[in-house]
Each structure stands twice: as C-alpha cells, then as structure tokens.
Enzyme design. Structure first.
Site, mmCIF file in Angstrom:
data_model
loop_
_atom_site.group_PDB
_atom_site.id
_atom_site.type_symbol
_atom_site.label_atom_id
_atom_site.label_comp_id
_atom_site.label_asym_id
_atom_site.label_seq_id
_atom_site.Cartn_x
_atom_site.Cartn_y
_atom_site.Cartn_z
ATOM 1 N N ASP A 131 99.532 -4.462 68.958
ATOM 2 C CA ASP A 131 99.848 -4.050 70.035
ATOM 3 C C ASP A 131 99.208 -4.500 71.341
ATOM 4 O OD1 ASP A 131 100.260 -0.524 67.749
ATOM 5 O OD2 ASP A 131 98.641 -1.032 68.010
ATOM 6 N N LYS A 135 96.481 -1.686 79.676
ATOM 7 C CA LYS A 135 95.422 -2.281 80.155
ATOM 8 C C LYS A 135 94.350 -2.957 80.170
ATOM 9 C CE LYS A 135 96.451 2.640 81.451
ATOM 10 N NZ LYS A 135 95.895 4.559 81.104
ATOM 11 N N ASP A 167 106.677 -9.740 71.163
ATOM 12 C CA ASP A 167 108.004 -9.759 71.956
ATOM 13 C C ASP A 167 106.702 -9.095 73.501
ATOM 14 O OD1 ASP A 167 106.508 -6.506 71.364
ATOM 15 O OD2 ASP A 167 107.725 -5.657 72.911
ATOM 16 N N THR A 205 110.231 -8.815 60.549
ATOM 17 C CA THR A 205 109.090 -7.491 60.884
ATOM 18 C C THR A 205 110.031 -6.022 61.351
ATOM 19 O OG1 THR A 205 107.966 -7.400 62.457
ATOM 20 C CG2 THR A 205 107.025 -9.401 61.379
ATOM 21 N N GLU A 206 109.710 -4.925 61.246
ATOM 22 C CA GLU A 206 110.847 -3.932 61.618
ATOM 23 C C GLU A 206 110.382 -4.096 63.226
ATOM 24 O OE1 GLU A 206 108.189 -3.422 59.324
ATOM 25 O OE2 GLU A 206 109.122 -2.191 57.824
ATOM 26 N N TYR A 207 109.076 -4.138 63.682
ATOM 27 C CA TYR A 207 109.183 -4.918 65.135
ATOM 28 C C TYR A 207 110.350 -5.547 65.443
ATOM 29 C CZ TYR A 207 106.337 -0.515 66.210
ATOM 30 O OH TYR A 207 105.521 0.489 66.337
ATOM 31 N N GLU A 208 109.810 -6.510 64.982
ATOM 32 C CA GLU A 208 110.264 -7.730 64.844
ATOM 33 C C GLU A 208 112.534 -7.434 65.001
ATOM 34 O OE1 GLU A 208 109.358 -11.203 63.113
ATOM 35 O OE2 GLU A 208 110.726 -12.672 63.721
HETATM 36 C C1 LIG Z 1 103.295 -2.246 66.229
HETATM 37 S S1 LIG Z 1 103.041 -2.334 64.771
HETATM 38 C C2 LIG Z 1 103.190 -3.274 64.154
HETATM 39 C C3 LIG Z 1 103.512 -3.263 63.098
HETATM 40 C C4 LIG Z 1 104.388 -4.576 62.082
HETATM 41 N N1 LIG Z 1 103.339 -5.896 62.220
HETATM 42 C C5 LIG Z 1 105.895 -5.524 62.718
HETATM 43 O O1 LIG Z 1 105.855 -5.889 63.228
HETATM 44 O O2 LIG Z 1 106.914 -4.582 62.611
HETATM 45 C C6 LIG Z 1 100.328 -2.161 64.642
HETATM 46 C C7 LIG Z 1 100.480 -1.881 63.565
HETATM 47 O O3 LIG Z 1 99.065 -1.744 63.823
HETATM 48 C C8 LIG Z 1 98.029 -0.762 63.344
HETATM 49 N N2 LIG Z 1 96.675 -1.159 63.767
HETATM 50 C C9 LIG Z 1 96.567 -1.166 65.499
HETATM 51 N N3 LIG Z 1 95.092 -1.439 65.178
HETATM 52 C C10 LIG Z 1 94.795 -1.246 63.787
HETATM 53 C C11 LIG Z 1 93.250 -1.101 63.109
HETATM 54 N N4 LIG Z 1 92.772 -1.701 64.214
HETATM 55 N N5 LIG Z 1 93.192 -1.485 62.219
HETATM 56 C C12 LIG Z 1 94.453 -1.145 60.599
HETATM 57 N N6 LIG Z 1 95.719 -1.457 61.068
HETATM 58 C C13 LIG Z 1 95.817 -0.864 62.838
HETATM 59 C C14 LIG Z 1 99.067 0.525 63.133
HETATM 60 O O4 LIG Z 1 98.924 1.496 62.276
HETATM 61 C C15 LIG Z 1 100.624 -0.767 63.078
HETATM 62 O O5 LIG Z 1 100.889 -0.102 62.536
#
Ligand SMILES: C[S@@+](CC[C@H](N)C(=O)[O-])C[C@H]1O[C@@H](n2cnc3c(N)ncnc32)[C@H](O)[C@@H]1O
Length: 245
Positions: A131, A135, A167, A205-208
C-alpha cells in the site's frame, strides 16, 4: 455447503491447519521444524489473494514460502489459489484440508513481524505492490519505511535480501531513499520491469497483472541485507563482462 460471512470464513481457515498458521508467534525460531527441513524461507509480506506465493511455491519446491496477510478473507482466497496452483481439487463438502509441504499462509500484522520470526530465520522478504500510503503523515505506515526495514534486517539471515516491486512512482522514490539513507546496497533497479528484458521466469502478482495490463510501468529493486548477499554481488561485479559477438 460452505459457510458464508465472517464467522464462516474464520471457521474455514481454522480448519486448514496444514496450510494456515493463525498462531505465528508460537513458531518464532521453529519454522524449520514446522517445514521439516532446513531449506531457505522466503516470505511475501502483504500477499493479498496469494497468486505470487502460490506460484512461487509450485515453481521452487526446495524453498519454503510463507505468505503473510492480516485479513481472514485474503488468507481464505490465497488458500484456494494455493490449492489450484498445486493442482489439488477441493474435496466434497468444501473440505479444504490440504498440505503443501513448502507453503504456509500466515495471518499476521506485519507491524509486529519480529514477534513471528527469530533473528536470521528468513532468507528473503518480498514486498509486492505494498500500500503506497501517499499522505506524508502516513509515511511510517509504508512497508519500506526505515522503521519496517529495521525489522526485516533483524529477521533476515546472511544471505538475506528484500525484493520490492510496485506501480507507485512516489512509493518507489520514497523506498529508494529509505534504503539509501540506511546505507543499504541495491541492485537490478528497474523503472519499467516489463520492458527491461523481462525474464520469462518472472512470477506476477494480482496487482501486477492488473496494472501491467493497463500499460503502467512496474518498478522493481533488490536490496542486499546480509553480508553474504552483498559479497556475492560484489564478486559478481568483479567478473569480466562477456565479450560481444
Ligand atoms: C495492495 S495489496 C497487494 C497484494 C499482492 N502483494 C499483490 O501484489 O497483488 C497489499 C496487501 O498488503 C496487506 N497488508 C497491508 N498492510 C499489512 C500489514 N500491516 N500486515 C499484514 N498485511 C498487510 C493488505 O491486506 C493487502 O492484501
């Protein structure tokens, strides 16, 4: 029939004891015992729906993989992906009990990752499309903030590396500065992974898949944490370039 709703999802993942780890702290220092071998352990922190970790565990049977996320629903989705990637059919009555010897899915908050792994227990940390927390006031929540990287340094071993892809230009910029400020050495930096001699073995990955499909450039970097990882890289740099034909 599979139960629906929050309670149903929790019950579903609780039943998958061979694959899902809900009490990660109990395994601190004991992950090799859990896997039953001393193979290297690679963890994806924030695995989402689990495509990457499922595919990696299928492709590399001599590495142990741990996919970490903090949401029950994502752990459940990842368990389905893992089953599909390993060619395992779902049993009757939604029976999800399966064992994939080199993969575990761990429900855990990365903020406390040092409570789940002993010093040097991991060989690689994958951060995929973390993520971005755009901000400024949320900068500390970015998984490449020095506060997090210090934790990864603790739990990675001598061969330890962090492999990060995203990205997000702003997160990438922040992360490179973060690694550099910590005096860490980086290699294979790419601003457009999918056009830079994209490796056929690369696992998406899914997002990729989504972002690359929209034509967005993917950024990637490898960070060497352990001394052996760095020494291997330096030795590699000293090798003469192959002559052009
Ligand atoms: C934007 S998604 C990316 C998912 C995957 N890696 C992909 O590339 O498709 C970010 C993931 O990180 C997990 N995540 C974010 N902060 C986290 C934390 N502090 N502990 C565990 N998981 C976390 C979220 O639940 C989410 O599934």
């Amino acid at each position: 029939m599979r139960l629906r709703g929050r309670k149903g999802i929790r019950e579903d993942i609780e039943r998958q004891k061979e694959l899902v780890v809900l009490n990660a702290k109990d395994y601190k220092g004991k992950w090799a015992e859990l896997f039953g071998n001393d193979n290297p352990i690679h963890a994806e922190l924030g695995m989402g729906k689990g495509r990457f970790i499922s595919e990696m565990s299928r492709k590399y049977p001599h590495i142990n993989f741990i996919g970490v996320d903090m949401y029950d629903e994502l752990i459940r989705k990842a368990s389905e992906k893992a089953r599909a990637a390993h060619g395992l059919e779902e049993g009757e009555d939604g029976d999800n009990l399966i064992e994939i010897s080199n993969l575990r899915l761990m429900l855990f908050n990365i903020e406390k990752i040092e409570e789940a792994f002993a010093p040097g227990e991991l060989e690689r940390v994958y951060l995929n499309f973390s993520d971005p927390w755009p901000k400024k006031k949320h900068a500390r929540r970015r998984l490449t903030h020095p506060g997090f990287v210090e934790k990864y340094q603790q739990i990675l071993n001598e061969k330890g590396e962090i492999h990060f892809k995203t990205d997000s230009v702003s997160l990438f910029e922040f992360s490179l500065n973060s690694f550099a400020d910590m005096g860490l050495r980086m290699r294979n930096i790419s601003l457009n992974l999918h056009s830079d001699g994209f490796h056929p073995d690369h696992v998406m990955t899914e997002y990729e898949t989504k972002f690359a499909g929209q034509g967005m450039p993917i950024h990637r970097v490898e960070v060497m944490i352990g001394e052996e990882a760095l020494a291997a890289h330096v030795a590699n740099l000293a090798k003469p370039e192959p002559e052009e034909e």
